[in-house]
Design a protein around this motif. Structure first.
Motif, PDB file in Angstrom:
ATOM      1  N   SER A 146      -6.766   5.168 -99.403  1.00 26.28           N
ATOM      2  CA  SER A 146      -6.234   6.391-100.006  1.00 26.28           C
ATOM      3  C   SER A 146      -6.038   6.177-101.490  1.00 26.28           C
ATOM      4  CB  SER A 146      -4.901   6.746 -99.346  1.00 26.28           C
ATOM      5  OG  SER A 146      -4.290   7.824-100.000  1.00 26.28           O
ATOM      6  N   SER A 147      -6.391   7.187-102.269  1.00 28.26           N
ATOM      7  CA  SER A 147      -6.166   7.153-103.705  1.00 28.26           C
ATOM      8  C   SER A 147      -5.648   8.519-104.126  1.00 28.26           C
ATOM      9  CB  SER A 147      -7.463   6.816-104.451  1.00 28.26           C
ATOM     10  OG  SER A 147      -7.226   6.780-105.835  1.00 28.26           O
ATOM     11  N   LEU A 148      -4.404   8.522-104.603  1.00 31.63           N
ATOM     12  CA  LEU A 148      -3.784   9.771-105.040  1.00 31.63           C
ATOM     13  C   LEU A 148      -3.603   9.735-106.540  1.00 31.63           C
ATOM     14  CD1 LEU A 148      -0.972   9.827-102.317  1.00 31.63           C
ATOM     15  CD2 LEU A 148      -3.159  11.029-102.250  1.00 31.63           C
ATOM     16  N   LYS A 149      -3.923  10.842-107.203  1.00 35.96           N
ATOM     17  CA  LYS A 149      -3.797  10.904-108.648  1.00 35.96           C
ATOM     18  C   LYS A 149      -2.935  12.102-109.016  1.00 35.96           C
ATOM     19  CE  LYS A 149      -8.269   8.762-109.643  1.00 35.96           C
ATOM     20  NZ  LYS A 149      -7.914   7.527-109.148  1.00 35.96           N
ATOM     21  N   GLY A 150      -1.975  11.870-109.907  1.00 37.48           N
ATOM     22  CA  GLY A 150      -1.084  12.931-110.349  1.00 37.48           C
ATOM     23  C   GLY A 150      -0.078  13.307-109.289  1.00 37.48           C
ATOM     24  N   THR A 151       0.736  14.293-109.609  1.00 34.92           N
ATOM     25  CA  THR A 151       1.734  14.749-108.649  1.00 34.92           C
ATOM     26  C   THR A 151       1.140  15.845-107.813  1.00 34.92           C
ATOM     27  OG1 THR A 151       2.625  16.248-110.309  1.00 34.92           O
ATOM     28  CG2 THR A 151       3.695  14.134-110.093  1.00 34.92           C
ATOM     29  N   LYS A 207       8.886   8.173 -93.050  1.00 34.10           N
ATOM     30  CA  LYS A 207       9.188   9.510 -92.537  1.00 34.10           C
ATOM     31  C   LYS A 207       7.959  10.428 -92.572  1.00 34.10           C
ATOM     32  CE  LYS A 207      14.031   9.704 -93.969  1.00 34.10           C
ATOM     33  NZ  LYS A 207      14.988  10.459 -94.803  1.00 34.10           N
ATOM     34  N   LYS A 208       6.859   9.925 -93.114  1.00 37.70           N
ATOM     35  CA  LYS A 208       5.621  10.704 -93.270  1.00 37.70           C
ATOM     36  C   LYS A 208       5.829  11.935 -94.158  1.00 37.70           C
ATOM     37  CE  LYS A 208       3.354   8.243 -90.072  1.00 37.70           C
ATOM     38  NZ  LYS A 208       3.918   6.938 -90.204  1.00 37.70           N
ATOM     39  N   GLU A 209       6.648  11.790 -95.193  1.00 36.57           N
ATOM     40  CA  GLU A 209       6.931  12.873 -96.128  1.00 36.57           C
ATOM     41  C   GLU A 209       6.188  12.635 -97.446  1.00 36.57           C
ATOM     42  OE1 GLU A 209      11.207  13.217 -96.331  1.00 36.57           O
ATOM     43  OE2 GLU A 209      11.306  14.004 -94.289  1.00 36.57           O
ATOM     44  N   VAL A 210       4.877  12.702 -97.359  1.00 40.33           N
ATOM     45  CA  VAL A 210       4.018  12.411 -98.506  1.00 40.33           C
ATOM     46  C   VAL A 210       4.311  13.354 -99.658  1.00 40.33           C
ATOM     47  CG1 VAL A 210       1.622  12.293 -99.308  1.00 40.33           C
ATOM     48  CG2 VAL A 210       2.223  11.464 -97.023  1.00 40.33           C
ATOM     49  N   TRP A 211       4.544  14.618 -99.379  1.00 38.16           N
ATOM     50  CA  TRP A 211       4.806  15.578-100.456  1.00 38.16           C
ATOM     51  C   TRP A 211       6.033  15.187-101.267  1.00 38.16           C
ATOM     52  CZ3 TRP A 211       6.069  16.201 -95.417  1.00 38.16           C
ATOM     53  CH2 TRP A 211       7.375  16.533 -95.115  1.00 38.16           C
ATOM     54  N   LYS A 212       7.024  14.555-100.626  1.00 42.98           N
ATOM     55  CA  LYS A 212       8.207  14.104-101.360  1.00 42.98           C
ATOM     56  C   LYS A 212       7.912  12.838-102.164  1.00 42.98           C
ATOM     57  CE  LYS A 212      11.825  16.160 -98.563  1.00 42.98           C
ATOM     58  NZ  LYS A 212      13.031  15.894 -97.766  1.00 42.98           N
ATOM     59  N   GLN A 213       6.974  12.017-101.669  1.00 45.31           N
ATOM     60  CA  GLN A 213       6.585  10.823-102.410  1.00 45.31           C
ATOM     61  C   GLN A 213       5.995  11.206-103.764  1.00 45.31           C
ATOM     62  OE1 GLN A 213       4.050   9.114 -99.340  1.00 45.31           O
ATOM     63  NE2 GLN A 213       5.229   7.225 -99.528  1.00 45.31           N
ATOM     64  N   THR A 214       5.217  12.269-103.794  1.00 46.46           N
ATOM     65  CA  THR A 214       4.565  12.660-105.047  1.00 46.46           C
ATOM     66  C   THR A 214       5.581  13.031-106.113  1.00 46.46           C
ATOM     67  OG1 THR A 214       4.313  14.977-104.372  1.00 46.46           O
ATOM     68  CG2 THR A 214       2.507  13.468-103.834  1.00 46.46           C
ATOM     69  N   GLU A 215       6.762  13.483-105.703  1.00 44.97           N
ATOM     70  CA  GLU A 215       7.794  13.858-106.663  1.00 44.97           C
ATOM     71  C   GLU A 215       8.400  12.646-107.381  1.00 44.97           C
ATOM     72  OE1 GLU A 215      10.543  16.123-104.346  1.00 44.97           O
ATOM     73  OE2 GLU A 215       9.132  17.770-104.046  1.00 44.97           O
ATOM     74  N   PHE A 224       6.706  10.374-108.964  1.00 46.10           N
ATOM     75  CA  PHE A 224       5.806   9.880-109.989  1.00 46.10           C
ATOM     76  C   PHE A 224       5.548  10.898-111.085  1.00 46.10           C
ATOM     77  CE2 PHE A 224       4.986   7.502-106.164  1.00 46.10           C
ATOM     78  CZ  PHE A 224       4.998   6.207-106.631  1.00 46.10           C
ATOM     79  N   THR A 225       5.045  10.401-112.186  1.00 45.80           N
ATOM     80  CA  THR A 225       4.668  11.257-113.299  1.00 45.80           C
ATOM     81  C   THR A 225       3.367  11.980-112.980  1.00 45.80           C
ATOM     82  OG1 THR A 225       3.426   9.467-114.349  1.00 45.80           O
ATOM     83  CG2 THR A 225       5.756   9.703-114.963  1.00 45.80           C
ATOM     84  N   LYS A 226       3.023  12.950-113.805  1.00 45.38           N
ATOM     85  CA  LYS A 226       1.820  13.748-113.562  1.00 45.38           C
ATOM     86  C   LYS A 226       0.533  12.943-113.687  1.00 45.38           C
ATOM     87  CE  LYS A 226       3.996  18.011-114.806  1.00 45.38           C
ATOM     88  NZ  LYS A 226       3.984  19.259-115.503  1.00 45.38           N
ATOM     89  N   ASP A 227       0.565  11.825-114.405  1.00 44.04           N
ATOM     90  CA  ASP A 227      -0.640  11.016-114.575  1.00 44.04           C
ATOM     91  C   ASP A 227      -0.642   9.758-113.707  1.00 44.04           C
ATOM     92  OD1 ASP A 227       1.373   9.713-115.945  1.00 44.04           O
ATOM     93  OD2 ASP A 227       0.150   9.257-117.689  1.00 44.04           O
ATOM     94  N   ALA A 228       0.204   9.738-112.688  1.00 40.85           N
ATOM     95  CA  ALA A 228       0.317   8.562-111.816  1.00 40.85           C
ATOM     96  C   ALA A 228      -0.918   8.394-110.929  1.00 40.85           C
ATOM     97  CB  ALA A 228       1.548   8.689-110.928  1.00 40.85           C
ATOM     98  N   THR A 229      -1.162   7.160-110.527  1.00 41.83           N
ATOM     99  CA  THR A 229      -2.204   6.843-109.559  1.00 41.83           C
ATOM    100  C   THR A 229      -1.594   5.930-108.512  1.00 41.83           C
ATOM    101  OG1 THR A 229      -3.939   6.967-111.227  1.00 41.83           O
ATOM    102  CG2 THR A 229      -4.470   5.780-109.212  1.00 41.83           C
ATOM    103  N   ASP A 266      11.932   1.394-102.749  1.00 43.18           N
ATOM    104  CA  ASP A 266      12.678   1.709-101.535  1.00 43.18           C
ATOM    105  C   ASP A 266      12.502   3.173-101.139  1.00 43.18           C
ATOM    106  OD1 ASP A 266      13.606  -0.881-101.372  1.00 43.18           O
ATOM    107  OD2 ASP A 266      15.614  -0.424-102.141  1.00 43.18           O
ATOM    108  N   ASN A 267      12.664   4.067-102.105  1.00 45.36           N
ATOM    109  CA  ASN A 267      12.513   5.496-101.816  1.00 45.36           C
ATOM    110  C   ASN A 267      11.096   5.827-101.358  1.00 45.36           C
ATOM    111  OD1 ASN A 267      15.172   6.136-102.415  1.00 45.36           O
ATOM    112  ND2 ASN A 267      14.733   6.525-104.560  1.00 45.36           N
ATOM    113  N   PHE A 268      10.109   5.254-102.014  1.00 45.49           N
ATOM    114  CA  PHE A 268       8.715   5.482-101.630  1.00 45.49           C
ATOM    115  C   PHE A 268       8.478   5.017-100.194  1.00 45.49           C
ATOM    116  CE2 PHE A 268       4.223   4.423-101.340  1.00 45.49           C
ATOM    117  CZ  PHE A 268       3.623   5.524-101.917  1.00 45.49           C
ATOM    118  N   SER A 269       8.998   3.849 -99.856  1.00 39.61           N
ATOM    119  CA  SER A 269       8.807   3.290 -98.515  1.00 39.61           C
ATOM    120  C   SER A 269       9.512   4.119 -97.448  1.00 39.61           C
ATOM    121  CB  SER A 269       9.311   1.850 -98.463  1.00 39.61           C
ATOM    122  OG  SER A 269       8.582   1.039 -99.350  1.00 39.61           O
TER     123      SER A 269
END
Length: 63
Positions: free
Chosen positions: A58-63, A32-40, A42-47, A24-27
Motif C-alpha cells: 500500500s502507498s498512500l499520498k497526501g491526506t 481499529k481499521k479506521e484508515v480515514w482517521k489515520q489520514t488526519e 499527516f500533512t497534505k504532502d505525506a507519503t 501510537d495513534n497511527f497503530s
C-alpha cells in the motif's frame, strides 16, 4: 550546561515524545481499521507506505 543547550535538549525530548504519540495513534487506528482517521494525522504532502513480507502492499499520498 548552557541555557541554549538545555533548550535544545528539551526540544529534542518533546519531538521524540510527539513522534511516539504519532506512532501510537497511527497503530491504534490501524488496529481499529479506521484508515480515514489515520489520514488526519499527516500533512497534505505525506507519503505512507506499508510492506508485508518485504513487498510494498500500500502507498498512500497526501491526506
Amino acid at each position: 550546561m548552557t541555557q541554549t543547550n538545555l533548550e535544545m535538549r528539551i526540544e529534542e525530548l518533546e519531538n521524540v515524545r510527539d513522534l511516539r504519540e504519532l506512532v501510537d495513534n497511527f497503530s491504534i487506528l490501524a488496529d481499529k481499521k479506521e484508515v480515514w482517521k489515520q489520514t488526519e494525522l499527516f500533512t497534505k504532502d505525506a507519503t505512507v507506505e506499508s510492506y508485508a513480507n518485504g513487498a510494498l502492499v500500500s502507498s498512500l499520498k497526501g491526506t
